[in-house]
Design a protein around this motif. Structure first.
Motif, PDB file in Angstrom:
ATOM      1  N   THR A 157      42.203  33.552  41.669  1.00 14.63           N
ATOM      2  CA  THR A 157      41.291  33.428  40.448  1.00 14.63           C
ATOM      3  C   THR A 157      39.777  33.916  41.241  1.00 14.63           C
ATOM      4  O   THR A 157      38.836  34.349  40.193  1.00 14.63           O
ATOM      5  CB  THR A 157      41.074  32.186  39.904  1.00 14.63           C
ATOM      6  N   ALA A 175      39.498  37.629  41.007  1.00 15.89           N
ATOM      7  CA  ALA A 175      39.148  38.059  39.455  1.00 15.89           C
ATOM      8  C   ALA A 175      37.710  37.910  39.067  1.00 15.89           C
ATOM      9  O   ALA A 175      37.189  38.448  38.671  1.00 15.89           O
ATOM     10  CB  ALA A 175      40.317  37.468  38.375  1.00 15.89           C
ATOM     11  N   GLU A 176      37.202  36.734  39.487  1.00 15.50           N
ATOM     12  CA  GLU A 176      35.751  36.341  39.402  1.00 15.50           C
ATOM     13  C   GLU A 176      34.964  37.206  39.915  1.00 15.50           C
ATOM     14  O   GLU A 176      33.859  37.792  39.704  1.00 15.50           O
ATOM     15  CB  GLU A 176      35.272  34.958  39.664  1.00 15.50           C
ATOM     16  N   GLY A 232      35.596  40.501  40.613  1.00 10.68           N
ATOM     17  CA  GLY A 232      35.629  41.718  39.819  1.00 10.68           C
ATOM     18  C   GLY A 232      34.619  41.716  38.840  1.00 10.68           C
ATOM     19  O   GLY A 232      33.986  42.643  38.473  1.00 10.68           O
ATOM     20  N   ALA A 235      47.960  38.155  41.979  1.00  8.99           N
ATOM     21  CA  ALA A 235      46.481  38.231  42.072  1.00  8.99           C
ATOM     22  C   ALA A 235      46.429  39.448  40.984  1.00  8.99           C
ATOM     23  O   ALA A 235      45.329  39.354  40.111  1.00  8.99           O
ATOM     24  CB  ALA A 235      45.922  38.313  43.056  1.00  8.99           C
ATOM     25  N   ARG A 236      46.986  40.728  41.113  1.00  2.00           N
ATOM     26  CA  ARG A 236      47.061  41.665  40.404  1.00  2.00           C
ATOM     27  C   ARG A 236      47.084  41.428  39.048  1.00  2.00           C
ATOM     28  O   ARG A 236      46.375  41.923  38.004  1.00  2.00           O
ATOM     29  CB  ARG A 236      47.789  42.898  40.988  1.00  2.00           C
ATOM     30  N   ILE A 296      46.593  38.482  37.475  1.00  2.00           N
ATOM     31  CA  ILE A 296      45.756  37.641  37.087  1.00  2.00           C
ATOM     32  C   ILE A 296      44.320  38.560  36.815  1.00  2.00           C
ATOM     33  O   ILE A 296      43.620  38.516  35.434  1.00  2.00           O
ATOM     34  CB  ILE A 296      44.996  36.583  38.128  1.00  2.00           C
ATOM     35  N   ILE A 297      44.035  39.682  37.524  1.00  4.74           N
ATOM     36  CA  ILE A 297      43.044  40.429  37.302  1.00  4.74           C
ATOM     37  C   ILE A 297      43.141  41.106  35.906  1.00  4.74           C
ATOM     38  O   ILE A 297      42.473  41.586  35.198  1.00  4.74           O
ATOM     39  CB  ILE A 297      42.869  41.365  38.616  1.00  4.74           C
ATOM     40  N   THR A 355      44.947  40.599  33.461  1.00  9.16           N
ATOM     41  CA  THR A 355      44.896  39.589  32.266  1.00  9.16           C
ATOM     42  C   THR A 355      43.317  39.754  31.911  1.00  9.16           C
ATOM     43  O   THR A 355      42.878  39.796  30.585  1.00  9.16           O
ATOM     44  CB  THR A 355      45.594  38.375  32.443  1.00  9.16           C
ATOM     45  N   THR A 356      42.548  39.228  32.878  1.00  6.11           N
ATOM     46  CA  THR A 356      41.380  39.244  32.640  1.00  6.11           C
ATOM     47  C   THR A 356      40.552  40.599  32.139  1.00  6.11           C
ATOM     48  O   THR A 356      39.701  40.434  31.346  1.00  6.11           O
ATOM     49  CB  THR A 356      40.547  38.668  34.027  1.00  6.11           C
ATOM     50  N   ALA A 357      40.813  41.467  32.916  1.00  4.45           N
ATOM     51  CA  ALA A 357      40.400  42.950  32.766  1.00  4.45           C
ATOM     52  C   ALA A 357      40.581  43.131  31.022  1.00  4.45           C
ATOM     53  O   ALA A 357      39.936  43.690  30.379  1.00  4.45           O
ATOM     54  CB  ALA A 357      40.790  43.640  33.726  1.00  4.45           C
TER      55      ALA A 357
END
Length: 459
Positions: free
Chosen positions: A147, A150-151, A153, A175-176, A178-179, A181-183
């Motif tokens: 996380t 992701a933060e 990014g 991690a990819r 999570i990134i 999903t966030t993106a």
């Protein structure tokens, strides 16, 4: 457990049958089951749940101990499984400090005048992270390394006003995800940069072709998920030539022997502090760290503890630069992280203080040497190969002989009390029959030799 809540008593809730009857009368129903009458009968569970009858305390303790004994305990077996959570030595001093009620009952130190101990502990953690990462400012921890990345990014997108991120395929698959999903939620485009075949690090040619003035940041993990150490010195100009930021996710223990990412041009350094004295705990919780260059410090998520002096000139600590309220301003907030892992951050700080500079360097060097020895004895087995040539820290990829599956190998090792590596086939189909092995300072030569012996039996 019976379907009807009235058919058993709550041992740990101080409520008598009379209390229950009075409450039911007050709300106007005749039974607890009637409280659920709005739920259609067709979706309610009918009958009894497939569990035992209620147990007395002695029988319950015995039952729970028997269940716990079925868990794999790395204190009684040799673990070569890493992939983000590692079996490192944890000094006993850490649990002693964390068990003090002043720390484990604390939440957020809003009132600095009565929270100096907690604030100083967090400040020490930040200071250690800054020194390890070679950065100017660190925050008071994040939820975990994934996380935190992701933060990072999101910070880059906000700082550059660009909506694309170039992300290395060498970053941990979870991690990819999570990134991604966030993106997706925020309309950010991800551009995946592949790995150089046979090497295992990010393909510099592909990265150079992908980075332009629409890319906010280049996201790299080093050592990456395959254990390979990325060439950050070569990556840095490729990220910065178009004004993109360089974000590096690092294993903090590896920084005992590797040059800090900040010294190699990283703008943001994140990672997971789990290797620094935090238990594996079935995969979590862990503690993320987040450090930035000074121009970005006001955009950093989470909290920052600063050092100051009071009116009498005495040293003191306060929450600084950011008010917590900014993180509940919905879409205007720099982040929506409202808590963190301060207790585990304290554990990491205790680990670093107990180990010291020399101890950290020696532990990191042990990881390198033992992993190198393990790789050499496995590579000497007929049919086994090391498919990637890049230097590594304490993880490396092995390729099993043709016709042998990782699942079979892991099951074979488990019979001898060896927890094998991570099967890479699902996440990296370009690496068929490949397993990721981790060798920490806890692994002995005898355990490594036994691993090689058992792998040799598969030939």
């Amino acid at each position: 457990m019976h379907a009807d809540p009235q058919s058993y008593r709550h041992r740990y809730i101080p409520m008598t049958e009379q209390d229950e009857a009075e409450m039911l009368q007050a709300v106007g129903v005749s039974s607890i089951s009637e409280l659920f009458r709005d739920i259609p009968a067709s979706v309610r569970y009918q009958g009894l749940l497939p569990v035992s009858e209620p147990l007395d305390e002695l029988a319950l303790w015995s039952h729970m101990r028997e269940l716990a004994s079925r868990n794999l305990d790395t204190s009684r077996m040799a673990s070569f499984l890493g992939a983000g959570i590692y079996d490192h030595h944890i000094p006993v001093a850490i649990n002693h400090v964390l068990s003090r009620s002043e720390f484990y009952t604390a939440y957020t130190p809003y009132q600095p005048e009565i929270s100096q101990g907690a604030l100083q502990a967090i400040f020490e953690f930040q200071s250690y992270i800054c020194e390890l990462a070679g950065m100017a400012v660190a925050n008071a921890s994040m939820y975990d390394g994934a996380t935190a990345l992701a933060e990072a990014g999101l910070l880059a997108v906000g700082a550059t006003k660009r909506k694309r991120l170039a992300i290395s395929r060498g970053i941990h698959p979870e991690a990819r995800q999570i990134i991604a999903t966030t993106a997706e939620a925020l309309g950010i485009e991800l551009v995946e940069i592949g790995l150089a075949p046979g090497i295992g690090t990010t393909d510099l040619n592909k990265l150079e072709n992908a980075v332009d003035d629409t890319v906010a940041a280049v996201l790299i993990q080093s050592p990456n998920f395959l254990g390979c150490i990325e060439d950050l010195a070569s990556l840095e100009p490729l990220a910065h030539h178009c004004g993109a930021l360089l974000i590096v996710s690092a294993n903090p223990l590896s920084l005992g022997v590797l040059e800090p990412p900040g010294s190699l041009g990283a703008d943001i350094v994140v990672g997971d502090a789990q290797p620094l004295g935090i238990p594996q705990s079935f995969g979590g919780p862990t503690c993320g760290f987040f450090a930035v260059a000074e121009p970005l410090m006001r955009r950093m998520p989470g909290r920052i503890v600063g050092q100051t002096v009071d009116r009498e000139g005495k040293r003191g600590f306060v929450l600084t630069l950011q008010a917590r309220e900014q993180h509940i301003r919905r879409e205007k907030a720099t982040s929506n992280i409202c808590s963190n892992q301060a207790l585990l951050a304290l554990g990491a700080a205790v680990y670093l203080s107990v180990m010291g500079r020399t101890g950290l360097q020696e532990t990191a060097a042990l990881n390198v040497r033992k992993a190198r020895y393990a790789a050499s004895v496995i590579a000497a087995l007929p049919g086994y190969q090391l498919p990637l040539s890049a230097p590594s820290f304490n993880e490396f990829v092995i390729q099993l002989p043709k016709g042998r599956s990782c699942t079979t190998a892991i099951g074979h090792l488990l019979k001898d009390g060896i927890l094998g590596g991570y099967n890479l086939e699902a996440d990296y189909p370009e690496l068929p029959g490949c397993m990721l092995l981790a060798v920490t300072e806890k692994r002995t030569k005898a355990e490594i030799d036994r691993l090689a012996l058992r792998l040799g039996e598969l030939i």
